[in-house]
Write an enzyme that holds these catalytic residues in place. Structure first.
Site, mmCIF file in Angstrom:
data_model
loop_
_atom_site.group_PDB
_atom_site.id
_atom_site.type_symbol
_atom_site.label_atom_id
_atom_site.label_comp_id
_atom_site.label_asym_id
_atom_site.label_seq_id
_atom_site.Cartn_x
_atom_site.Cartn_y
_atom_site.Cartn_z
ATOM 1 N N ARG A 99 1.113 -1.247 -0.106
ATOM 2 C CA ARG A 99 -0.014 -0.038 -0.081
ATOM 3 C C ARG A 99 0.916 1.128 0.124
ATOM 4 O O ARG A 99 1.648 1.426 0.940
ATOM 5 C CB ARG A 99 -0.941 0.130 0.993
ATOM 6 C CG ARG A 99 -1.652 1.209 1.470
ATOM 7 C CD ARG A 99 -2.668 1.227 2.628
ATOM 8 N NE ARG A 99 -3.751 0.723 2.132
ATOM 9 C CZ ARG A 99 -4.716 0.830 2.581
ATOM 10 N NH1 ARG A 99 -5.106 1.625 3.755
ATOM 11 N NH2 ARG A 99 -6.179 0.203 1.987
ATOM 12 N N HIS A 129 -7.452 0.884 -6.290
ATOM 13 C CA HIS A 129 -7.430 0.000 -5.069
ATOM 14 C C HIS A 129 -8.226 -1.247 -5.706
ATOM 15 O O HIS A 129 -9.380 -1.360 -5.327
ATOM 16 C CB HIS A 129 -8.307 0.525 -4.012
ATOM 17 C CG HIS A 129 -8.344 0.082 -2.688
ATOM 18 N ND1 HIS A 129 -7.359 -0.892 -2.504
ATOM 19 C CD2 HIS A 129 -8.857 0.395 -1.575
ATOM 20 C CE1 HIS A 129 -7.619 -1.271 -1.103
ATOM 21 N NE2 HIS A 129 -8.416 -0.512 -0.446
ATOM 22 N N GLN A 155 -10.232 -3.846 -3.352
ATOM 23 C CA GLN A 155 -11.329 -3.378 -2.624
ATOM 24 C C GLN A 155 -12.606 -3.472 -3.745
ATOM 25 O O GLN A 155 -13.653 -4.027 -3.315
ATOM 26 C CB GLN A 155 -11.179 -1.566 -2.431
ATOM 27 C CG GLN A 155 -12.678 -1.279 -2.124
ATOM 28 C CD GLN A 155 -13.056 -1.693 -0.498
ATOM 29 O OE1 GLN A 155 -12.147 -1.488 0.247
ATOM 30 N NE2 GLN A 155 -14.291 -2.342 -0.307
ATOM 31 N N ASP A 184 -17.330 7.232 -0.525
ATOM 32 C CA ASP A 184 -16.047 7.153 -0.036
ATOM 33 C C ASP A 184 -15.439 8.450 0.659
ATOM 34 O O ASP A 184 -16.460 9.366 0.331
ATOM 35 C CB ASP A 184 -15.092 6.703 -1.203
ATOM 36 C CG ASP A 184 -13.600 6.513 -0.748
ATOM 37 O OD1 ASP A 184 -13.282 6.443 0.524
ATOM 38 O OD2 ASP A 184 -12.495 6.743 -1.483
ATOM 39 N N CYS A 197 -16.348 1.841 0.926
ATOM 40 C CA CYS A 197 -15.246 0.947 1.297
ATOM 41 C C CYS A 197 -14.704 1.059 2.615
ATOM 42 O O CYS A 197 -13.937 0.298 3.121
ATOM 43 C CB CYS A 197 -14.128 1.415 0.240
ATOM 44 S SG CYS A 197 -13.773 3.156 0.357
ATOM 45 N N ARG A 223 -13.308 -8.582 1.895
ATOM 46 C CA ARG A 223 -11.853 -8.208 1.487
ATOM 47 C C ARG A 223 -10.897 -9.406 1.746
ATOM 48 O O ARG A 223 -10.231 -9.862 0.920
ATOM 49 C CB ARG A 223 -11.504 -6.852 2.181
ATOM 50 C CG ARG A 223 -12.013 -5.825 2.261
ATOM 51 C CD ARG A 223 -11.793 -5.164 0.883
ATOM 52 N NE ARG A 223 -9.942 -4.929 0.626
ATOM 53 C CZ ARG A 223 -9.283 -4.192 0.980
ATOM 54 N NH1 ARG A 223 -9.825 -3.108 1.724
ATOM 55 N NH2 ARG A 223 -8.020 -4.087 0.847
HETATM 56 N N1 CP Z 1 -11.062 -0.161 2.692
HETATM 57 C C1 CP Z 1 -9.781 -0.082 3.095
HETATM 58 O O1 CP Z 1 -8.826 -0.214 2.182
HETATM 59 O O2 CP Z 1 -9.426 -0.123 4.408
HETATM 60 P P1 CP Z 1 -8.356 0.382 5.200
HETATM 61 O O3 CP Z 1 -7.690 1.509 4.713
HETATM 62 O O4 CP Z 1 -8.619 0.266 6.649
HETATM 63 O O5 CP Z 1 -7.277 -0.857 4.805
HETATM 64 N N1 NVA Z 2 -9.930 6.814 -1.112
HETATM 65 C C1 NVA Z 2 -9.768 6.590 0.029
HETATM 66 C C2 NVA Z 2 -9.863 4.935 0.243
HETATM 67 C C3 NVA Z 2 -9.560 4.171 1.434
HETATM 68 C C4 NVA Z 2 -9.691 2.476 1.691
HETATM 69 C C5 NVA Z 2 -8.336 6.897 0.529
HETATM 70 O O1 NVA Z 2 -7.459 6.521 -0.495
HETATM 71 O O2 NVA Z 2 -7.904 7.209 1.638
#
Ligand code: CP
Ligand code: NVA
Length: 309
Positions: free
Chosen positions: A108, A135, A138, A227, A267, A295
């Site tokens: 990530r 992502h 997700q 989101d 999400c 997930r």
């Molecule tokens: N939806 C998601 O990716 O959550 P986190 O940021 O908690 O991993």
């Molecule tokens: N768009 C959000 C998604 C989190 C899972 C971010 O990137 O923070």
């Protein structure tokens, strides 16, 4: 990109429809197995995974680590302060060292290019756990959740309301592979990446619409999706964005316009009272927790596919 039996999972449209549906089928199958209490299916036995996090996480960290363990493997959590990829050490060096210890990498990161570099230099599969750009894990979990609740993705209408961000890019790339109607309703200036929209449209698979009118957009939706308005890395813009995004909150009024068939998805993490109201998250047609649960199951299937298992 393919490496002798190993496959990265970086973007949904790196795979064809048959492969995406096969992964989702596998997810359902392994989910049922795990839900039944069965603990003898251990395809990851003797395998290790390195999980590199440059950003915070709850779902991604816990679901990957738990899922990999439940299927027999061992996952190593590397937080933002641990290896400081790109700062303490160059990405191409991290990629080659970690590949010598581990069978698979999940990352990530902020810049999408860092993920591409990591995948390019790694000699084991790399799974995208979110970048500023997309992502995919997700949206695979979301697709699985739609299959469970609606019966299919194909032919449905998914309306995303909010910022044209990483989540939207993965929805667009899913619509480049599977035929469904995807609408992104966002404020002017917060549209998704133009090239990605064009790529999805050019694929000629799903119907893609970008609009600035959420009320018109949600009519007849099977899914209304929300989101955060300020993603990780944009938190200092949060106050400004709350002004600009007025009218893009998913509330009971908007869900009523959508219609009784509409499920609510998010999400997570959510800011209740900002992009979505408490009532909408807690309503019976909200499937945000099954979505979060999936997930783990979607990712288990993705890792099985990436490892050729
Ligand atoms: N939806 C998601 O990716 O959550 P986190 O940021 O908690 O991993
Ligand atoms: N768009 C959000 C998604 C989190 C899972 C971010 O990137 O923070």
């Amino acid at each position: 990109e393919e490496k002798t039996g190993y496959k990265n999972f970086l973007h949904i449209n790196d795979f064809d429809k048959g492969t995406i549906l096969k992964i989702l089928d596998r997810a359902k199958e392994v989910k049922a197995l795990l839900k039944s209490g069965e603990r003898t299916y251990l395809p990851f036995k003797g395998k290790t995974m390195a999980m590199i996090f440059a950003k915070p996480s709850m779902r991604t960290r816990v679901s990957f680590e738990t899922g990999f363990y439940l299927l027999g493997g061992h996952a190593i959590f590397l937080g933002p302060k641990d290896i400081e990829m790109g700062k303490r050490e160059e990405t191409r060096d991290v990629a080659r060292v970690i590949s010598r210890y581990n069978d698979i990498i999940m990352a990530r990161l902020f810049a999408h290019q860092d993920l591409l570099d990591l995948a390019n230099y790694a000699s084991v599969p790399v799974i995208n756990g979110l970048t500023d750009y997309n992502h995919p894990c997700q949206i695979m979990a979301d697709a699985l959740t739609m299959i469970e609740h609606i019966g299919q993705i194909e032919g449905t209408k998914v309306v995303y309301v909010g910022d044209g961000n990483n989540i939207v890019h993965s929805w667009l790339l899913l619509a480049a592979v599977i035929p469904f109607h995807f609408v992104c309703a966002c404020p002017k200036g917060f549209e998704p990446d133009k090239e990605t929209v064009e790529k999805a449209q050019r694929a000629g698979v799903g119907k893609i619409e970008i609009t600035n009118d959420p009320k018109e957009a949600v009519k007849g939706a099977d899914v209304v999706y929300s989101d955060v308005w300020a993603s990780m890395g944009q938190k200092e813009e949060a106050a400004y964005r709350r002004q600009v995004f007025q009218g893009f909150q998913v509330n009971e009024e908007l869900m009523k316009i959508a219609g009784p068939q509409a499920y609510f998805m998010h999400c997570l993490p959510a800011e209740r009272g900002v992009e979505v109201t408490n009532e909408v998250i807690e309503a019976p047609n909200s499937i945000v927790f099954p979505q979060a649960e999936n997930r783990m199951h979607a990712q288990n299937a993705i890792m099985l596919h990436s490892l050729g298992l």
